[in-house]
Design a protein around this motif. Structure first.
Motif, mmCIF file in Angstrom:
data_model
loop_
_atom_site.group_PDB
_atom_site.id
_atom_site.type_symbol
_atom_site.label_atom_id
_atom_site.label_comp_id
_atom_site.label_asym_id
_atom_site.label_seq_id
_atom_site.Cartn_x
_atom_site.Cartn_y
_atom_site.Cartn_z
ATOM 1 N N ARG A 103 0.869 -1.014 0.052
ATOM 2 C CA ARG A 103 -0.058 0.381 0.196
ATOM 3 C C ARG A 103 0.649 1.623 0.520
ATOM 4 N N ARG A 104 0.481 2.461 -0.353
ATOM 5 C CA ARG A 104 0.806 3.564 -1.087
ATOM 6 C C ARG A 104 1.580 3.924 0.671
ATOM 7 N N ILE A 105 2.321 5.104 0.799
ATOM 8 C CA ILE A 105 2.802 5.647 2.439
ATOM 9 C C ILE A 105 1.336 6.360 3.347
ATOM 10 N N ALA A 106 0.438 6.638 2.343
ATOM 11 C CA ALA A 106 -0.479 7.274 2.661
ATOM 12 C C ALA A 106 -1.614 6.388 2.950
ATOM 13 N N ASP A 107 -1.272 5.336 2.728
ATOM 14 C CA ASP A 107 -2.807 3.899 3.443
ATOM 15 C C ASP A 107 -1.919 3.113 3.823
ATOM 16 N N SER A 108 -0.998 3.115 4.140
ATOM 17 C CA SER A 108 -0.463 2.269 4.933
ATOM 18 C C SER A 108 -0.439 1.927 6.246
ATOM 19 N N ASP A 109 -0.476 0.294 6.639
ATOM 20 C CA ASP A 109 0.125 0.628 8.270
ATOM 21 C C ASP A 109 1.813 1.004 9.109
ATOM 22 N N TRP A 113 4.739 -1.202 8.429
ATOM 23 C CA TRP A 113 5.733 -0.658 7.766
ATOM 24 C C TRP A 113 7.190 -0.730 9.083
ATOM 25 N N SER A 159 7.408 1.544 0.227
ATOM 26 C CA SER A 159 8.609 1.633 0.567
ATOM 27 C C SER A 159 9.097 0.994 1.891
#
Length: 242
Positions: A103-109, A113, A159
Protein backbone atom coordinates in the motif's frame (compact mmCIF):
# COMPACT_ATOMS: atom_id res chain seq x y z
CA UNK A 1 20.62 -30.78 -4.68
CA UNK A 2 22.43 -28.92 -7.45
CA UNK A 3 25.55 -30.41 -9.02
CA UNK A 4 28.72 -28.61 -8.06
CA UNK A 5 32.26 -29.30 -6.87
CA UNK A 6 31.76 -31.33 -3.67
CA UNK A 7 34.99 -29.89 -2.24
CA UNK A 8 34.32 -26.23 -3.00
CA UNK A 9 33.18 -25.52 0.58
CA UNK A 10 34.68 -28.58 2.25
CA UNK A 11 35.09 -28.19 6.03
CA UNK A 12 33.15 -24.92 6.00
CA UNK A 13 30.14 -24.19 8.21
CA UNK A 14 27.36 -22.00 6.86
CA UNK A 15 24.42 -20.46 8.68
CA UNK A 16 21.54 -19.37 6.46
CA UNK A 17 18.49 -17.44 7.64
CA UNK A 18 15.25 -17.77 5.73
CA UNK A 19 16.37 -21.24 4.63
CA UNK A 20 12.94 -22.85 4.62
CA UNK A 21 12.01 -21.99 1.05
CA UNK A 22 12.84 -19.96 -2.03
CA UNK A 23 16.31 -18.47 -2.35
CA UNK A 24 17.38 -19.51 1.14
CA UNK A 25 16.56 -23.16 0.55
CA UNK A 26 18.29 -23.16 -2.84
CA UNK A 27 21.46 -21.72 -1.30
CA UNK A 28 21.34 -24.17 1.62
CA UNK A 29 21.09 -27.15 -0.75
CA UNK A 30 23.90 -25.82 -2.93
CA UNK A 31 26.27 -25.12 -0.04
CA UNK A 32 25.71 -28.60 1.34
CA UNK A 33 26.33 -30.07 -2.11
CA UNK A 34 29.60 -28.13 -2.16
CA UNK A 35 30.71 -29.80 1.08
CA UNK A 36 29.63 -27.35 3.77
CA UNK A 37 27.80 -28.22 6.96
CA UNK A 38 24.66 -26.08 6.86
CA UNK A 39 22.57 -24.68 9.68
CA UNK A 40 19.12 -23.90 8.30
CA UNK A 41 17.15 -21.28 10.16
CA UNK A 42 13.74 -19.66 9.81
CA UNK A 43 10.59 -19.10 11.84
CA UNK A 44 8.77 -22.09 10.31
CA UNK A 45 9.94 -25.39 11.80
CA UNK A 46 8.34 -27.62 9.17
CA UNK A 47 10.00 -25.83 6.26
CA UNK A 48 13.54 -25.77 7.64
CA UNK A 49 13.20 -29.36 8.81
CA UNK A 50 12.35 -30.28 5.24
CA UNK A 51 15.37 -28.37 3.93
CA UNK A 52 17.67 -30.10 6.41
CA UNK A 53 16.15 -33.50 5.57
CA UNK A 54 16.72 -32.94 1.85
CA UNK A 55 20.37 -32.20 2.56
CA UNK A 56 20.86 -35.25 4.77
CA UNK A 57 19.05 -37.55 2.33
CA UNK A 58 21.57 -36.46 -0.31
CA UNK A 59 24.47 -37.31 2.00
CA UNK A 60 25.13 -33.81 3.33
CA UNK A 61 25.34 -32.39 6.84
CA UNK A 62 22.62 -30.10 8.14
CA UNK A 63 20.59 -29.14 11.17
CA UNK A 64 17.41 -27.09 11.46
CA UNK A 65 17.09 -24.39 14.09
CA UNK A 66 13.96 -22.28 14.56
CA UNK A 67 14.76 -18.60 15.09
CA UNK A 68 13.09 -15.28 14.35
CA UNK A 69 15.60 -12.69 13.09
CA UNK A 70 13.57 -10.07 14.94
CA UNK A 71 14.49 -11.69 18.27
CA UNK A 72 18.13 -11.06 19.13
CA UNK A 73 18.34 -13.74 21.83
CA UNK A 74 16.95 -16.32 19.41
CA UNK A 75 19.56 -15.35 16.82
CA UNK A 76 22.37 -15.46 19.38
CA UNK A 77 21.22 -18.97 20.34
CA UNK A 78 21.23 -19.96 16.66
CA UNK A 79 24.89 -19.07 16.23
CA UNK A 80 25.87 -20.63 19.54
CA UNK A 81 24.23 -23.90 18.54
CA UNK A 82 25.88 -23.80 15.11
CA UNK A 83 29.26 -23.30 16.73
CA UNK A 84 28.64 -26.03 19.29
CA UNK A 85 27.46 -28.54 16.66
CA UNK A 86 30.15 -27.94 14.06
CA UNK A 87 33.04 -26.30 15.89
CA UNK A 88 32.73 -22.82 14.40
CA UNK A 89 31.16 -20.70 11.68
CA UNK A 90 32.66 -19.60 8.36
CA UNK A 91 29.81 -18.28 6.20
CA UNK A 92 26.68 -16.36 7.09
CA UNK A 93 23.88 -15.67 4.62
CA UNK A 94 21.41 -13.06 5.90
CA UNK A 95 18.51 -13.95 3.64
CA UNK A 96 15.40 -13.67 5.83
CA UNK A 97 13.08 -10.92 4.66
CA UNK A 98 9.46 -9.88 4.25
CA UNK A 99 7.24 -7.56 2.24
CA UNK A 100 4.22 -7.28 4.49
CA UNK A 101 1.97 -4.95 2.54
CA UNK A 102 1.63 -3.33 -0.84
CA UNK A 103 0.00 0.00 0.00
CA UNK A 104 1.12 3.53 -0.69
CA UNK A 105 2.61 5.45 2.22
CA UNK A 106 -0.53 7.52 2.87
CA UNK A 107 -2.60 4.34 3.18
CA UNK A 108 -0.01 2.12 4.82
CA UNK A 109 -0.21 0.51 8.26
CA UNK A 110 2.49 2.07 10.49
CA UNK A 111 2.84 -1.17 12.43
CA UNK A 112 3.49 -3.21 9.28
CA UNK A 113 5.87 -0.55 7.94
CA UNK A 114 7.88 -0.70 11.15
CA UNK A 115 7.84 -4.51 11.26
CA UNK A 116 9.23 -4.68 7.72
CA UNK A 117 12.17 -2.50 8.77
CA UNK A 118 12.61 -4.58 11.93
CA UNK A 119 12.86 -7.87 10.03
CA UNK A 120 14.69 -6.83 6.87
CA UNK A 121 17.17 -4.36 8.36
CA UNK A 122 17.36 -4.79 12.12
CA UNK A 123 17.12 -8.56 11.64
CA UNK A 124 20.16 -8.46 9.36
CA UNK A 125 21.98 -6.35 11.97
CA UNK A 126 21.08 -8.89 14.67
CA UNK A 127 22.33 -11.70 12.42
CA UNK A 128 25.66 -10.01 11.76
CA UNK A 129 26.11 -8.88 15.37
CA UNK A 130 25.54 -12.38 16.75
CA UNK A 131 27.77 -13.97 14.10
CA UNK A 132 30.81 -11.73 14.45
CA UNK A 133 32.34 -13.29 17.60
CA UNK A 134 32.14 -16.77 16.03
CA UNK A 135 33.63 -15.60 12.73
CA UNK A 136 36.45 -13.82 14.56
CA UNK A 137 37.35 -17.02 16.39
CA UNK A 138 37.84 -18.66 12.99
CA UNK A 139 40.22 -15.87 11.96
CA UNK A 140 38.27 -15.23 8.76
CA UNK A 141 34.78 -15.42 7.37
CA UNK A 142 32.15 -14.20 4.97
CA UNK A 143 28.85 -12.44 5.50
CA UNK A 144 26.52 -12.33 2.51
CA UNK A 145 23.59 -9.93 2.70
CA UNK A 146 20.72 -10.70 0.33
CA UNK A 147 19.70 -7.30 -0.95
CA UNK A 148 17.34 -6.03 -3.61
CA UNK A 149 17.37 -3.82 -6.67
CA UNK A 150 14.42 -2.04 -5.09
CA UNK A 151 16.82 -0.28 -2.74
CA UNK A 152 17.19 2.29 -5.49
CA UNK A 153 14.13 1.53 -7.63
CA UNK A 154 11.10 2.81 -5.70
CA UNK A 155 7.75 1.29 -6.58
CA UNK A 156 4.33 2.44 -5.32
CA UNK A 157 3.29 0.39 -2.31
CA UNK A 158 6.75 -0.94 -1.46
CA UNK A 159 8.28 1.96 0.51
CA UNK A 160 9.05 -0.08 3.64
CA UNK A 161 10.71 -2.85 1.67
CA UNK A 162 12.73 -0.41 -0.45
CA UNK A 163 13.83 1.60 2.60
CA UNK A 164 14.83 -1.55 4.47
CA UNK A 165 16.97 -2.74 1.56
CA UNK A 166 18.56 0.71 1.17
CA UNK A 167 19.55 0.50 4.81
CA UNK A 168 20.86 -3.02 4.26
CA UNK A 169 23.27 -1.70 1.64
CA UNK A 170 24.72 0.80 4.12
CA UNK A 171 24.86 -1.87 6.81
CA UNK A 172 26.92 -3.97 4.37
CA UNK A 173 29.27 -1.06 3.77
CA UNK A 174 29.66 -0.32 7.49
CA UNK A 175 30.33 -3.95 8.40
CA UNK A 176 32.88 -4.32 5.61
CA UNK A 177 34.88 -1.36 6.90
CA UNK A 178 34.69 -2.45 10.52
CA UNK A 179 35.55 -6.11 9.87
CA UNK A 180 38.35 -5.63 7.36
CA UNK A 181 41.06 -6.13 9.97
CA UNK A 182 39.36 -9.35 11.08
CA UNK A 183 39.65 -10.83 7.57
CA UNK A 184 35.86 -11.00 7.33
CA UNK A 185 34.39 -9.95 3.99
CA UNK A 186 30.87 -8.55 3.76
CA UNK A 187 29.12 -8.35 0.40
CA UNK A 188 25.63 -7.84 -0.96
CA UNK A 189 23.96 -10.32 -3.30
CA UNK A 190 21.17 -8.75 -5.37
CA UNK A 191 19.13 -11.53 -6.99
CA UNK A 192 16.85 -9.29 -9.01
CA UNK A 193 13.32 -10.59 -9.63
CA UNK A 194 12.95 -14.20 -8.50
CA UNK A 195 9.76 -16.25 -8.37
CA UNK A 196 9.18 -16.75 -4.64
CA UNK A 197 6.32 -16.30 -2.17
CA UNK A 198 7.81 -12.92 -1.24
CA UNK A 199 7.67 -11.54 -4.77
CA UNK A 200 4.30 -12.96 -5.80
CA UNK A 201 2.70 -9.48 -5.80
CA UNK A 202 5.82 -7.41 -6.42
CA UNK A 203 6.19 -5.42 -9.65
CA UNK A 204 8.68 -6.89 -12.12
CA UNK A 205 10.87 -4.35 -13.96
CA UNK A 206 10.12 -4.44 -17.70
CA UNK A 207 12.64 -6.48 -19.67
CA UNK A 208 14.21 -8.04 -16.58
CA UNK A 209 15.27 -11.67 -16.26
CA UNK A 210 12.75 -13.26 -13.90
CA UNK A 211 14.59 -16.12 -12.24
CA UNK A 212 13.93 -19.25 -10.25
CA UNK A 213 15.67 -19.62 -6.86
CA UNK A 214 18.20 -22.06 -8.36
CA UNK A 215 19.40 -19.33 -10.72
CA UNK A 216 20.81 -17.44 -7.72
CA UNK A 217 22.98 -20.40 -6.65
CA UNK A 218 26.08 -19.79 -8.84
CA UNK A 219 26.56 -16.27 -7.48
CA UNK A 220 25.95 -17.43 -3.91
CA UNK A 221 28.59 -20.14 -4.36
CA UNK A 222 31.03 -17.63 -5.83
CA UNK A 223 30.67 -15.29 -2.86
CA UNK A 224 31.03 -18.12 -0.35
CA UNK A 225 34.14 -19.57 -2.02
CA UNK A 226 36.17 -16.41 -2.61
CA UNK A 227 39.62 -16.25 -0.98
CA UNK A 228 39.70 -14.84 2.54
CA UNK A 229 41.40 -11.74 1.15
CA UNK A 230 38.74 -11.43 -1.55
CA UNK A 231 36.65 -8.33 -2.24
CA UNK A 232 34.45 -6.78 0.40
CA UNK A 233 31.84 -4.00 0.49
CA UNK A 234 30.72 -4.97 -3.01
CA UNK A 235 27.26 -5.46 -4.50
CA UNK A 236 26.92 -8.38 -6.91
CA UNK A 237 23.77 -8.19 -9.00
CA UNK A 238 21.95 -10.64 -11.23
CA UNK A 239 19.79 -7.85 -12.62
CA UNK A 240 20.17 -6.97 -16.27
CA UNK A 241 20.02 -3.27 -15.45
CA UNK A 242 21.51 -1.85 -12.26
Amino acid sequence: MSRTDPNLLKNKVAVITGAGRGIGRAIALAYASAGAAVVCSARGEAEITQTANLIREAGGRAIAHVADVGDYQAIASLFQRASNEYGGIDIVVANAGVALEQRRIADSDPALWSKTIDINLTGAYYTAHAAIPHLRRRGAGKIIMVGSGQRKRPAPGFSAYSCSKSGLWMLTQSLAVELQEDNISVNELIPGPVRTDLTRNAPMPPGEWVKEPADVVPLALFLASMPDAGPSAQSYSLMRRA
